[in-house]
Scaffold this active site. Structure first.
Site, PDB file in Angstrom:
ATOM      1  N   GLU A   1     -64.263 -25.392  34.729  1.00  0.00           N
ATOM      2  CA  GLU A   1     -64.709 -26.549  33.944  1.00  0.00           C
ATOM      3  C   GLU A   1     -64.714 -26.210  32.458  1.00  0.00           C
ATOM      4  O   GLU A   1     -65.147 -25.125  32.066  1.00  0.00           O
ATOM      5  CB  GLU A   1     -66.120 -26.926  34.390  1.00  0.00           C
TER       6      GLU A   1
ATOM      7  N   THR B   1     -62.240 -25.511  30.753  1.00  0.00           N
ATOM      8  CA  THR B   1     -61.286 -24.428  30.463  1.00  0.00           C
ATOM      9  C   THR B   1     -59.931 -24.980  30.036  1.00  0.00           C
ATOM     10  O   THR B   1     -59.130 -24.246  29.459  1.00  0.00           O
ATOM     11  CB  THR B   1     -61.063 -23.520  31.695  1.00  0.00           C
ATOM     12  N   ASP B   2     -59.664 -26.266  30.331  1.00  0.00           N
ATOM     13  CA  ASP B   2     -58.293 -26.775  30.097  1.00  0.00           C
ATOM     14  C   ASP B   2     -57.877 -26.661  28.630  1.00  0.00           C
ATOM     15  O   ASP B   2     -56.788 -26.191  28.327  1.00  0.00           O
ATOM     16  CB  ASP B   2     -58.135 -28.211  30.629  1.00  0.00           C
TER      17      ASP B   2
ATOM     18  N   SER C   1     -56.534 -56.681  38.828  1.00  0.00           N
ATOM     19  CA  SER C   1     -57.252 -55.677  39.608  1.00  0.00           C
ATOM     20  C   SER C   1     -58.477 -56.295  40.265  1.00  0.00           C
ATOM     21  O   SER C   1     -59.228 -57.036  39.625  1.00  0.00           O
ATOM     22  CB  SER C   1     -57.708 -54.529  38.707  1.00  0.00           C
TER      23      SER C   1
ATOM     24  N   GLY D   1     -65.707 -44.346  36.791  1.00  0.00           N
ATOM     25  CA  GLY D   1     -66.478 -43.697  35.735  1.00  0.00           C
ATOM     26  C   GLY D   1     -67.474 -42.675  36.240  1.00  0.00           C
ATOM     27  O   GLY D   1     -68.513 -42.438  35.625  1.00  0.00           O
TER      28      GLY D   1
ATOM     29  N   GLY E   1     -66.502 -39.434  37.031  1.00  0.00           N
ATOM     30  CA  GLY E   1     -65.902 -38.112  36.880  1.00  0.00           C
ATOM     31  C   GLY E   1     -64.984 -37.764  38.030  1.00  0.00           C
ATOM     32  O   GLY E   1     -64.577 -36.614  38.185  1.00  0.00           O
TER      33      GLY E   1
ATOM     34  N   GLU F   1     -52.782 -42.380  29.130  1.00  0.00           N
ATOM     35  CA  GLU F   1     -54.239 -42.256  28.946  1.00  0.00           C
ATOM     36  C   GLU F   1     -54.574 -41.866  27.507  1.00  0.00           C
ATOM     37  O   GLU F   1     -55.496 -42.408  26.907  1.00  0.00           O
ATOM     38  CB  GLU F   1     -54.820 -41.228  29.934  1.00  0.00           C
TER      39      GLU F   1
ATOM     40  N   ASP G   1     -56.282 -34.183  35.786  1.00  0.00           N
ATOM     41  CA  ASP G   1     -56.443 -35.296  36.713  1.00  0.00           C
ATOM     42  C   ASP G   1     -55.090 -35.798  37.225  1.00  0.00           C
ATOM     43  O   ASP G   1     -54.894 -35.993  38.426  1.00  0.00           O
ATOM     44  CB  ASP G   1     -57.169 -36.462  36.029  1.00  0.00           C
TER      45      ASP G   1
ATOM     46  N   TYR H   1     -68.623 -33.224  23.705  1.00  0.00           N
ATOM     47  CA  TYR H   1     -67.293 -32.740  24.106  1.00  0.00           C
ATOM     48  C   TYR H   1     -66.513 -32.307  22.864  1.00  0.00           C
ATOM     49  O   TYR H   1     -65.930 -31.215  22.823  1.00  0.00           O
ATOM     50  CB  TYR H   1     -66.553 -33.853  24.861  1.00  0.00           C
TER      51      TYR H   1
HETATM   52  P1  ADP Z   1     -63.128 -41.853  35.699  1.00  0.00           P
HETATM   53  O1  ADP Z   1     -61.678 -41.574  35.518  1.00  0.00           O
HETATM   54  O2  ADP Z   1     -63.946 -40.627  35.763  1.00  0.00           O
HETATM   55  O3  ADP Z   1     -63.411 -42.745  36.859  1.00  0.00           O
HETATM   56  P2  ADP Z   1     -62.736 -43.113  33.169  1.00  0.00           P
HETATM   57  O4  ADP Z   1     -63.666 -43.651  32.160  1.00  0.00           O
HETATM   58  O5  ADP Z   1     -61.766 -42.069  32.760  1.00  0.00           O
HETATM   59  O6  ADP Z   1     -63.618 -42.630  34.402  1.00  0.00           O
HETATM   60  O7  ADP Z   1     -61.857 -44.292  33.764  1.00  0.00           O
HETATM   61  C1  ADP Z   1     -62.459 -45.489  34.203  1.00  0.00           C
HETATM   62  C2  ADP Z   1     -61.669 -46.668  33.656  1.00  0.00           C
HETATM   63  O8  ADP Z   1     -60.357 -46.682  34.268  1.00  0.00           O
HETATM   64  C3  ADP Z   1     -62.265 -47.995  33.994  1.00  0.00           C
HETATM   65  O9  ADP Z   1     -63.234 -48.380  33.038  1.00  0.00           O
HETATM   66  C4  ADP Z   1     -61.049 -48.915  33.964  1.00  0.00           C
HETATM   67  O10 ADP Z   1     -60.702 -49.245  32.639  1.00  0.00           O
HETATM   68  C5  ADP Z   1     -59.951 -48.014  34.499  1.00  0.00           C
HETATM   69  N1  ADP Z   1     -59.785 -48.177  35.951  1.00  0.00           N
HETATM   70  C6  ADP Z   1     -59.950 -47.221  36.893  1.00  0.00           C
HETATM   71  N2  ADP Z   1     -59.729 -47.715  38.142  1.00  0.00           N
HETATM   72  C7  ADP Z   1     -59.424 -49.028  37.977  1.00  0.00           C
HETATM   73  C8  ADP Z   1     -59.119 -50.111  38.882  1.00  0.00           C
HETATM   74  N3  ADP Z   1     -59.081 -49.949  40.203  1.00  0.00           N
HETATM   75  N4  ADP Z   1     -58.863 -51.329  38.330  1.00  0.00           N
HETATM   76  C9  ADP Z   1     -58.911 -51.519  37.005  1.00  0.00           C
HETATM   77  N5  ADP Z   1     -59.197 -50.546  36.118  1.00  0.00           N
HETATM   78  C10 ADP Z   1     -59.459 -49.323  36.582  1.00  0.00           C
HETATM   79 MG    MG Z   2     -60.831 -40.574  33.866  1.00  0.00          MG
END
Ligand code: ADP
Ligand code: MG
Length: 419
Positions: free
Chosen positions: A46, A48-49, A84, A140, A142, A183, A195, A247
């Site tokens: 963790e 480390t990337d 979605s 969201g 992790g 991303e 990821d 971070y």
């Molecule tokens: P994590 O990747 O840890 O779940 P992130 O903040 O990096 O958290 O990513 C979450 C975001 O990715 C969401 O707020 C949304 O914008 C997008 N997302 C993830 N999965 C979906 C989904 N199934 N439909 C729409 N948006 C998504």
């Molecule tokens: Mg993410």
């Protein structure tokens, strides 16, 4: 007593049916196919990337499904239509692919349209697409719902436009690169590549040892069931606002330490000479407002975490290679202590989840992900999964905290066509 809440993983047919039904309802047409990609959880390695280190994610059983069809073959007239189930209130998002660029897309569509943009930028013949998303990956927490979305879209585009990238690891590395660019540049989230590499390149029954210095990988056998064990994931539901600033501060400190030591990255520090190396660090306040680097003891603790964590990844991989998964618990515990005390990225909820799991018999436990919330993992006897989850839920209830959510992780298959 408060019972634990489980996040159920859909099987492939349920995921495909949900995405297909949503596609039909949205477009009144049949999709060309359904593709899916898993979330991931990092076993160890963790923070480390960005130090050129090592990490060791596995893919979750929980996946994001994308039903899609191609609507045009050329970039010039390509229109992207996205919806979605997790963002139902946002309705349908539409744009010309040629109009997608950094800063033009906000919200969730950035993660999906960004992949089409990045593939087109890399010279791949991507055209128009209609796509509908549905997912059982926690948002969201992790567990990388963002990469699951990107990677599902990436393999969908690969299949729809016959890019031929999904067929081998070299092609999948290109797909991962497109997802990382999506991303970083379109969604504007400064994350490393763990990821996306996991979701596209890790194999079922294996953890992915990813070398963040050169992107090379090795597949490490990881099948806890044969040892009578399971990996319990606790989604603490906590999300502390500190995360972004802290971070950035850790990255700054690591970069400053490497610069002082005249190293490319902290990866180059030999764990055997760690203390002597740390002694060479001096307070660094030249032109920086960064509090951490002004306190040399803080700086030393940050570097100590990075160097010992990389060593722990090697140690844990050595045990897995030797078929000794039952013995990895103390390494998980040591990783948590290092993240809590030296790197200072844990929080009350993560510490509580880890301590309650251990008290209920977990063989080892640690926070996973960037910290300040998100998820923890615990290595538990298969027969004790429910009891450990119940104990963690009870500990949260006793403190008046939001109930955590639980899932069981088992190294599962990478992004692929599902139907
Ligand atoms: P994590 O990747 O840890 O779940 P992130 O903040 O990096 O958290 O990513 C979450 C975001 O990715 C969401 O707020 C949304 O914008 C997008 N997302 C993830 N999965 C979906 C989904 N199934 N439909 C729409 N948006 C998504
Ligand atoms: Mg993410």
């Amino acid at each position: 007593a408060v019972g634990p809440a489980w996040v159920r993983a859909w099987d492939a047919s349920e995921g495909a049916e949900r995405a297909t039904a949503a596609f039909r309802a949205r477009f009144d047409a049949e999709p060309d196919g359904v593709w899916s990609a898993p979330g991931r959880v990092n076993l160890i390695g963790e923070h480390t990337d960005y130090n050129g280190g090592l990490c060791l994610p596995i893919n979750l059983l929980h996946r994001t499904y994308v039903a899609a069809r191609a609507t045009s073959e050329t970039l010039s007239d390509a229109v992207v239509n996205l919806a979605s189930a997790q963002e139902a209130a946002a309705g349908l998002w539409s744009a010309r692919l040629t109009e997608v660029s950094p800063g033009t897309v906000s919200g969730w569509p950035a993660y999906a349209a960004g992949v089409a943009w990045a593939l087109a930028r890399a010279g791949h013949a991507v055209g128009g697409v209609d796509a509908v998303v549905d997912s059982c990956v926690p948002y969201g927490s992790g567990l990388s719902s963002s990469a699951a979305l990107e990677c599902a879209v990436a393999v969908a585009l690969d299949g729809l436009f016959d890019l031929g990238l999904g067929a081998d690891d070299a092609g999948r590395t290109q797909l991962a690169d497109a997802c990382i660019r999506a991303e970083n540049e379109i969604a504007g989230a400064a994350t490393g590549g763990m990821d996306q590499s996991s979701s596209l390149r890790a194999q079922a029954g294996h953890a992915l040892l990813l070398d963040c210095l050169d992107g090379s990988v090795r597949h490490i056998p990881f099948d806890l069931a044969t040892d009578g064990l399971a990996l319990l994931v606790v989604d603490t539901r906590a999300e502390h606002q500190l995360a972004d600033g802290q971070y950035a501060a850790r990255r700054t400190t690591c970069d400053a330490a490497a610069a002082q030591l005249e190293l490319g990255t902290l990866r180059e520090i030999d764990p055997g000479t760690l203390e002597a190396t740390l002694a060479r660090l001096a307070p660094d306040d030249a032109g920086t407002q960064d509090i951490e680097t002004q306190d040399v003891e803080t700086m030393r603790r940050r570097v100590r975490h990075v160097v010992t964590e990389i060593a722990r990844v090697r140690e844990l991989v050595g045990l897995l290679d030797a078929g000794r998964a039952r013995e990895i618990g103390p390494i998980l515990d040591a990783s948590h202590a290092s993240l809590r005390d030296d790197y200072e990225v844990s929080c009350l909820e993560l510490d509580l989840a880890v301590e309650a799991a251990r008290a209920a018999g977990a063989l080892g436990a640690r926070m996973t992900g960037g910290g300040f919330g998100g998820s923890a993992i615990a290595l538990v006897e298969r027969a004790r999964v429910d009891a450990v989850a119940a104990a963690v839920a009870a500990a949260f209830a006793a403190q008046g905290l939001t109930p955590p959510a639980f899932l069981v992780a088992a190294a599962s298959a990478p992004a692929a066509r599902t139907a």
